[in-house]
Design an enzyme around this catalytic site. Structure first.
Site, PDB file in Angstrom:
ATOM      1  N   ALA A   1     -13.188   4.432   9.706  1.00 42.18           N
ATOM      2  CA  ALA A   1     -14.297   4.018  10.572  1.00 42.18           C
ATOM      3  C   ALA A   1     -15.007   5.234  11.149  1.00 42.18           C
ATOM      4  O   ALA A   1     -16.248   5.281  11.204  1.00 42.18           O
ATOM      5  CB  ALA A   1     -13.778   3.123  11.693  1.00 42.18           C
TER       6      ALA A   1
ATOM      7  N   ARG B   1      -5.901   4.072  -0.131  1.00 48.92           N
ATOM      8  CA  ARG B   1      -6.524   4.489   1.133  1.00 48.92           C
ATOM      9  C   ARG B   1      -6.825   5.988   1.148  1.00 48.92           C
ATOM     10  O   ARG B   1      -7.873   6.426   1.621  1.00 48.92           O
ATOM     11  CB  ARG B   1      -5.591   4.117   2.285  1.00 48.92           C
ATOM     12  CG  ARG B   1      -6.165   4.265   3.674  1.00 48.92           C
ATOM     13  CD  ARG B   1      -5.141   3.791   4.694  1.00 48.92           C
ATOM     14  NE  ARG B   1      -4.761   2.409   4.458  1.00 48.92           N
ATOM     15  CZ  ARG B   1      -5.346   1.361   5.042  1.00 48.92           C
ATOM     16  NH1 ARG B   1      -6.336   1.551   5.878  1.00 48.92           N
ATOM     17  NH2 ARG B   1      -4.939   0.138   4.777  1.00 48.92           N
TER      18      ARG B   1
ATOM     19  N   TYR C   1      -2.469  -5.269  -6.884  1.00 51.99           N
ATOM     20  CA  TYR C   1      -3.738  -4.835  -7.469  1.00 51.99           C
ATOM     21  C   TYR C   1      -3.643  -3.364  -7.855  1.00 51.99           C
ATOM     22  O   TYR C   1      -2.858  -2.601  -7.288  1.00 51.99           O
ATOM     23  CB  TYR C   1      -4.911  -5.069  -6.510  1.00 51.99           C
ATOM     24  CG  TYR C   1      -4.743  -4.526  -5.115  1.00 51.99           C
ATOM     25  CD1 TYR C   1      -5.051  -3.200  -4.808  1.00 51.99           C
ATOM     26  CD2 TYR C   1      -4.298  -5.354  -4.087  1.00 51.99           C
ATOM     27  CE1 TYR C   1      -4.922  -2.718  -3.518  1.00 51.99           C
ATOM     28  CE2 TYR C   1      -4.170  -4.877  -2.798  1.00 51.99           C
ATOM     29  CZ  TYR C   1      -4.480  -3.557  -2.515  1.00 51.99           C
ATOM     30  OH  TYR C   1      -4.346  -3.076  -1.243  1.00 51.99           O
TER      31      TYR C   1
ATOM     32  N   ASP D   1     -10.736  -1.155  13.768  1.00 52.05           N
ATOM     33  CA  ASP D   1      -9.508  -1.804  14.234  1.00 52.05           C
ATOM     34  C   ASP D   1      -9.284  -1.632  15.728  1.00 52.05           C
ATOM     35  O   ASP D   1      -8.624  -2.465  16.358  1.00 52.05           O
ATOM     36  CB  ASP D   1      -8.300  -1.254  13.468  1.00 52.05           C
ATOM     37  CG  ASP D   1      -8.120  -1.915  12.109  1.00 52.05           C
ATOM     38  OD1 ASP D   1      -8.869  -2.858  11.797  1.00 52.05           O
ATOM     39  OD2 ASP D   1      -7.229  -1.487  11.352  1.00 52.05           O
TER      40      ASP D   1
END
Length: 369
Positions: A2, A91, A198, A270
């Site tokens: 973010a 990530r 995934y 978050d």
């Protein structure tokens, strides 16, 4: 994520900013994540999207399976109507892409190895302590954007109610060179539990997430037994994981205030609205936040108007995503025989109908410049 996205959104509007990060270096942390089209439209404006896509894997569908048999229940299209893809990625690969893009900007000053201490009003500005092993640096700024995660130290210093335990636990692991998903993103739905797999690392590895009640054993050696009656292919992936890491899942109270210190500090990502991962939108909501906040900072007459307009725009969307998360949590974990009804309903629907359920989410576009 973010914070770096926010910095890049400000920089593309020729606004200088300082990014203060506790870690002394940006290293590989965390596990996989999913970037839906709504997030990728923002990232495409900030850097080389083809480079980012090469670090991950494009998915066309999310395939839902019955837990025990592995039988496909439904295949949900996830690419958007305009062709914007859906990406699964590690990530760390997203973080390194953001960090490298930020390092190329003369408008972004990235300062690592610093904790934020006291943040206080100082006239019309804020006085911020940036604490490092070498001492305390004092920063003066008109606005602090706190993007410090679900366990936000900023929120703690402001005296806000902390994140709440949700009663769920996520086990995260990676499969290298073992059984891989058949294609795209796959999920297995079972009573009180579900699993998601995934590809990450450009398709060379699989990210496997097992979500179950937090009241169970926290010994990863017990996991195979709890999933022993599930699909054999999932069992093979569980066995191939080198090590699982347990992540208690927390959520930030929906009523948490975002604006503080006379509209000189705002929480995003978050820190403002962490939620359960059942819609795979945690990263996407943080990325959207950055684009919307930067737009309002650029257009509003003053900070108060900008932050107020930002919150007015974002809260309804965050609340709608939270509602979808709650719906998924309920539907994914239905016990037998209710699960039979769920499966029958999903199987009866067309791909276009299933895609339409999420069009409001995936077709979102960032504000125009």
């Amino acid at each position: 994520m973010a914070g770096l996205t926010m910095a890049l959104e400000l920089a593309r509007r020729d606004r200088p900013c300082i990014v203060v990060e506790r870690a002394p270096r940006l290293e590989e942390v965390g596990a996989g994540l999913q970037l839906s089209p709504n997030a990728l439209r923002v990232l495409a404006r900030l850097g080389d999207l083809n480079d980012l896509k090469a670090r991950g894997t494009v998915a066309e569908t999310v395939t839902l399976h019955a837990a025990r048999t592995g039988r496909p229940i439904a295949s949900v299209p996830v690419s958007s109507a305009d062709g914007t893809p859906y990406l699964s990625i590690h990530r760390a690969d997203l973080q390194s892409w953001l960090a490298r893009t930020a390092a190329a900007s003369s408008r972004i000053d990235l300062r690592l190895g610093r904790d934020i201490g006291v943040v206080a009003r100082d006239g019309g500005d804020l006085r911020v302590e940036a604490i490092s092993p070498d001492g305390t640096e004092i920063l003066q700024t008109t606005l602090v954007i706190a993007a410090d995660g679900v366990n936000s130290p900023t929120a703690q210093r402001l005296g806000l109610e902390g994140p709440a335990a949700t009663g769920a636990l996520a086990w995260r692991g990676r499969v290298t060179g073992g059984p891989m998903p058949a294609g795209g993103i796959e999920a297995w739905l079972g009573p009180r539990r579900h699993a998601v797999a995934y590809p990450i690392a450009g398709g060379r590895e699989t990210n496997l997430v097992l979500i179950e009640p937090a009241s169970g054993s926290v010994d990863p050696a017990d996991l195979p037994a709890r999933f022993s009656k599930w699909d054999r292919r999932l069992g093979a992936m569980i066995a191939a994981v080198g090590a699982f890491t347990a992540w208690p899942l927390k959520a930030v109270p929906g009523a948490r205030p975002w604006r503080h210190l006379g509209d000189r500090l705002i929480l995003i990502g978050d820190a403002a609205h962490a939620m359960l991962p059942y819609a795979a939108q945690g990263a996407a909501m943080a990325i959207e936040d950055a684009a919307v906040l930067a737009n309002h900072l650029d257009r509003a007459a003053d900070l108060s108007n900008a932050l107020r307009a930002y919150e007015t725009e974002r809260r309804p969307r965050i609340d709608k995503v939270r509602s979808r998360v709650g719906f998924h949590r309920f539907v994914y974990h239905l016990p037998f025989p209710l699960s039979l009804g769920r499966n029958a309903v999903l199987a009866s629907r067309s791909a276009a109908s299933l895609a339409g359920d999420l069009a409001w989410l995936y077709d979102w576009r960032p504000p125009k410049d």
